[in-house]
Design an enzyme around this catalytic site. Structure first.
Site, PDB file in Angstrom:
ATOM      1  N   SER A  10       0.848  -1.195   0.000  1.00 19.73           N
ATOM      2  CA  SER A  10       0.000   0.000   0.000  1.00 19.73           C
ATOM      3  C   SER A  10       0.880   1.240   0.000  1.00 19.73           C
ATOM      4  O   SER A  10       1.797   1.358   0.818  1.00 19.73           O
ATOM      5  CB  SER A  10      -0.878   0.011   1.252  1.00 19.73           C
ATOM      6  OG  SER A  10      -1.355   1.325   1.484  1.00 19.73           O
ATOM      7  N   HIS A  34      -1.207  -1.550  -4.085  1.00 17.81           N
ATOM      8  CA  HIS A  34      -2.499  -1.379  -3.417  1.00 17.81           C
ATOM      9  C   HIS A  34      -2.758   0.122  -3.247  1.00 17.81           C
ATOM     10  O   HIS A  34      -1.984   0.824  -2.587  1.00 17.81           O
ATOM     11  CB  HIS A  34      -2.442  -2.093  -2.057  1.00 17.81           C
ATOM     12  CG  HIS A  34      -3.697  -2.038  -1.256  1.00 17.81           C
ATOM     13  ND1 HIS A  34      -4.727  -2.948  -1.393  1.00 17.81           N
ATOM     14  CD2 HIS A  34      -4.090  -1.185  -0.277  1.00 17.81           C
ATOM     15  CE1 HIS A  34      -5.682  -2.663  -0.538  1.00 17.81           C
ATOM     16  NE2 HIS A  34      -5.334  -1.590   0.156  1.00 17.81           N
ATOM     17  N   ASP A  36      -5.156   2.971  -1.903  1.00 20.85           N
ATOM     18  CA  ASP A  36      -6.246   3.239  -0.961  1.00 20.85           C
ATOM     19  C   ASP A  36      -6.950   4.544  -1.326  1.00 20.85           C
ATOM     20  O   ASP A  36      -6.339   5.616  -1.277  1.00 20.85           O
ATOM     21  CB  ASP A  36      -5.681   3.350   0.463  1.00 20.85           C
ATOM     22  CG  ASP A  36      -5.227   2.007   1.001  1.00 20.85           C
ATOM     23  OD1 ASP A  36      -6.067   1.086   1.044  1.00 20.85           O
ATOM     24  OD2 ASP A  36      -4.039   1.874   1.367  1.00 20.85           O
ATOM     25  N   MET A  38      -9.814   7.109  -0.291  1.00 19.78           N
ATOM     26  CA  MET A  38     -10.639   7.493   0.862  1.00 19.78           C
ATOM     27  C   MET A  38     -11.301   8.836   0.574  1.00 19.78           C
ATOM     28  O   MET A  38     -10.656   9.733   0.021  1.00 19.78           O
ATOM     29  CB  MET A  38      -9.766   7.614   2.106  1.00 19.78           C
ATOM     30  CG  MET A  38      -8.953   6.361   2.405  1.00 19.78           C
ATOM     31  SD  MET A  38      -8.065   6.501   3.960  1.00 19.78           S
ATOM     32  CE  MET A  38      -7.158   4.955   3.965  1.00 19.78           C
ATOM     33  N   HIS A  67      -8.480  -0.141  -3.618  1.00 21.16           N
ATOM     34  CA  HIS A  67      -9.308  -0.410  -2.433  1.00 21.16           C
ATOM     35  C   HIS A  67     -10.140   0.838  -2.179  1.00 21.16           C
ATOM     36  O   HIS A  67      -9.622   1.851  -1.699  1.00 21.16           O
ATOM     37  CB  HIS A  67      -8.372  -0.739  -1.251  1.00 21.16           C
ATOM     38  CG  HIS A  67      -9.081  -0.948   0.048  1.00 21.16           C
ATOM     39  ND1 HIS A  67      -8.418  -0.953   1.260  1.00 21.16           N
ATOM     40  CD2 HIS A  67     -10.396  -1.164   0.343  1.00 21.16           C
ATOM     41  CE1 HIS A  67      -9.286  -1.162   2.233  1.00 21.16           C
ATOM     42  NE2 HIS A  67     -10.488  -1.281   1.704  1.00 21.16           N
ATOM     43  N   MET A  69     -12.522   3.040  -0.342  1.00 18.87           N
ATOM     44  CA  MET A  69     -13.154   3.324   0.947  1.00 18.87           C
ATOM     45  C   MET A  69     -13.929   4.620   0.785  1.00 18.87           C
ATOM     46  O   MET A  69     -13.559   5.677   1.294  1.00 18.87           O
ATOM     47  CB  MET A  69     -12.087   3.424   2.052  1.00 18.87           C
ATOM     48  CG  MET A  69     -11.509   2.063   2.428  1.00 18.87           C
ATOM     49  SD  MET A  69      -9.921   2.197   3.273  1.00 18.87           S
ATOM     50  CE  MET A  69      -8.843   2.355   1.853  1.00 18.87           C
ATOM     51  N   MET A 138     -10.652  -6.855   6.461  1.00 18.20           N
ATOM     52  CA  MET A 138      -9.855  -5.788   7.084  1.00 18.20           C
ATOM     53  C   MET A 138      -9.354  -6.261   8.444  1.00 18.20           C
ATOM     54  O   MET A 138     -10.119  -6.793   9.254  1.00 18.20           O
ATOM     55  CB  MET A 138     -10.699  -4.524   7.282  1.00 18.20           C
ATOM     56  CG  MET A 138     -11.087  -3.794   6.003  1.00 18.20           C
ATOM     57  SD  MET A 138      -9.703  -3.296   4.949  1.00 18.20           S
ATOM     58  CE  MET A 138      -8.776  -2.219   6.050  1.00 18.20           C
ATOM     59  N   ASP A 174      -5.691  -6.785   5.151  1.00 18.63           N
ATOM     60  CA  ASP A 174      -5.188  -5.417   5.010  1.00 18.63           C
ATOM     61  C   ASP A 174      -5.219  -4.745   6.374  1.00 18.63           C
ATOM     62  O   ASP A 174      -6.276  -4.599   6.975  1.00 18.63           O
ATOM     63  CB  ASP A 174      -6.094  -4.670   4.008  1.00 18.63           C
ATOM     64  CG  ASP A 174      -5.651  -3.238   3.750  1.00 18.63           C
ATOM     65  OD1 ASP A 174      -4.570  -2.832   4.221  1.00 18.63           O
ATOM     66  OD2 ASP A 174      -6.399  -2.510   3.063  1.00 18.63           O
TER      67      ASP A 174
HETATM   68  C1  DX5 Z   1      -6.159   1.237   5.845  1.00 20.14           C
HETATM   69  C2  DX5 Z   1      -5.728   0.888   4.461  1.00 20.14           C
HETATM   70  C3  DX5 Z   1      -4.521   0.054   4.405  1.00 20.14           C
HETATM   71  C4  DX5 Z   1      -3.275   0.683   4.971  1.00 20.14           C
HETATM   72  C5  DX5 Z   1      -2.426  -0.410   5.510  1.00 20.14           C
HETATM   73  O1  DX5 Z   1      -7.445   1.725   5.809  1.00 20.14           O
HETATM   74  O2  DX5 Z   1      -6.753   0.203   3.779  1.00 20.14           O
HETATM   75  O3  DX5 Z   1      -4.290  -0.408   3.066  1.00 20.14           O
HETATM   76  O4  DX5 Z   1      -2.523   1.384   4.029  1.00 20.14           O
HETATM   77  O5  DX5 Z   1      -1.358   0.167   6.174  1.00 20.14           O
HETATM   78  P1  DX5 Z   1      -0.514  -0.644   7.243  1.00 20.14           P
HETATM   79  O6  DX5 Z   1       0.089  -1.809   6.513  1.00 20.14           O
HETATM   80  O7  DX5 Z   1       0.470   0.330   7.726  1.00 20.14           O
HETATM   81  O8  DX5 Z   1      -1.480  -1.093   8.300  1.00 20.14           O
HETATM   82 ZN    ZN Z   2      -6.236  -0.783   1.877  1.00 19.64          ZN
END
Ligand code: DX5
Ligand code: ZN
Length: 219
Positions: A10, A34, A36, A38, A67, A69, A138, A174
């Site tokens: 990520s 990956h 993310d 948001m 991913h 969110m 998750m 994740d």
């Molecule tokens: C959190 C994300 C993850 C995050 C993981 O909401 O979906 O993908 O980047 O980060 P680490 O590996 O640091 O927990």
């Molecule tokens: Zn993620």
């Protein structure tokens, strides 16, 4: 018996101002990047808008695992598939038509994936498994990198693995994945591992991806 493992770093904790260079550090040893996404509504954090994300997907030298969110994910998911994400993950908590959205993601040429927040049980979603290429359990509350791995999610990972059975569906975890937690998740049935801070806070991110991979491959 050989065990197929995928490591999907990520970039949430990478340096956003130099993303191409950050991605280049790990591209050769990673299966996917990956990404993310948001929206500050579904989760209390904001990352990339669609335009920036589409640029990242276009320039990324390896496939992107998006991913999402975001609230009201149904149309957004199709936009990401059209933008060229190789895999698009929607949260069950953010969709109003799981069946249609998963089908549309696949119709646009991407792998379709369904994610569950920690409080969401898998049991009600078994009927959708024939429409997915991956399930994401998750192992932190979505929103931020660097949180502690929730080992209490392992029964859910196991239950998901049982529901999947012998179907070729990847099982991703994740949140909080590192050299000290990846074994626990692998042991419970995960085969696809997101790692953010473990990779990007390491002195040598590429070496860390390889260490995680070999650690997870040991059975
Ligand atoms: C959190 C994300 C993850 C995050 C993981 O909401 O979906 O993908 O980047 O980060 P680490 O590996 O640091 O927990
Ligand atoms: Zn993620």
């Amino acid at each position: 018996m050989s065990f197929e493992v995928r490591i999907t770093p990520s970039i949430l904790n990478a340096d956003f101002d130099h993303l191409d260079a950050e991605i280049a550090k790990i591209a050769q040893v990673s299966d996917f990047i990956h990404l993310d996404i948001m929206d500050n509504i579904f989760v209390p954090n904001l990352t990339f808008d669609f335009q920036r994300a589409a640029e990242i997907i276009k320039n990324c030298p390896i496939p992107v695992d998006a991913h999402l969110m975001v609230a009201d994910v149904d149309q957004v998911a199709i936009d990401y598939a059209e933008a060229g994400a190789a895999s698009v993950t929607i949260h069950v908590e953010a969709t109003t038509d799981i069946h249609k959205t998963l089908t549309e993601i696949r119709r646009h040429g991407a792998r379709a994936s369904l994610a569950l927040k920690p409080a969401t049980a898998i049991e009600s979603y078994g009927e959708y498994l024939d429409l997915v290429d991956m399930v994401l359990i998750m192992t932190v509350e979505p929103g931020f990198g660097g949180q502690k791995f929730m080992e209490d999610m392992m029964p859910k990972v196991r239950a998901t693995k049982n529901l999947i059975g012998d179907r070729p569906i990847w099982l991703q975890v994740d949140g909080g994945i590192s050299l000290s937690t990846i074994d626990i998740a692998r042991e419970a049935g995960a085969d696809t591992f997101v790692a953010g801070s473990a990779v990007f806070k390491a002195d040598d991110p590429a070496a860390m991806v390889q260490e995680l991979r070999s650690q997870a491959a040991i059975r």
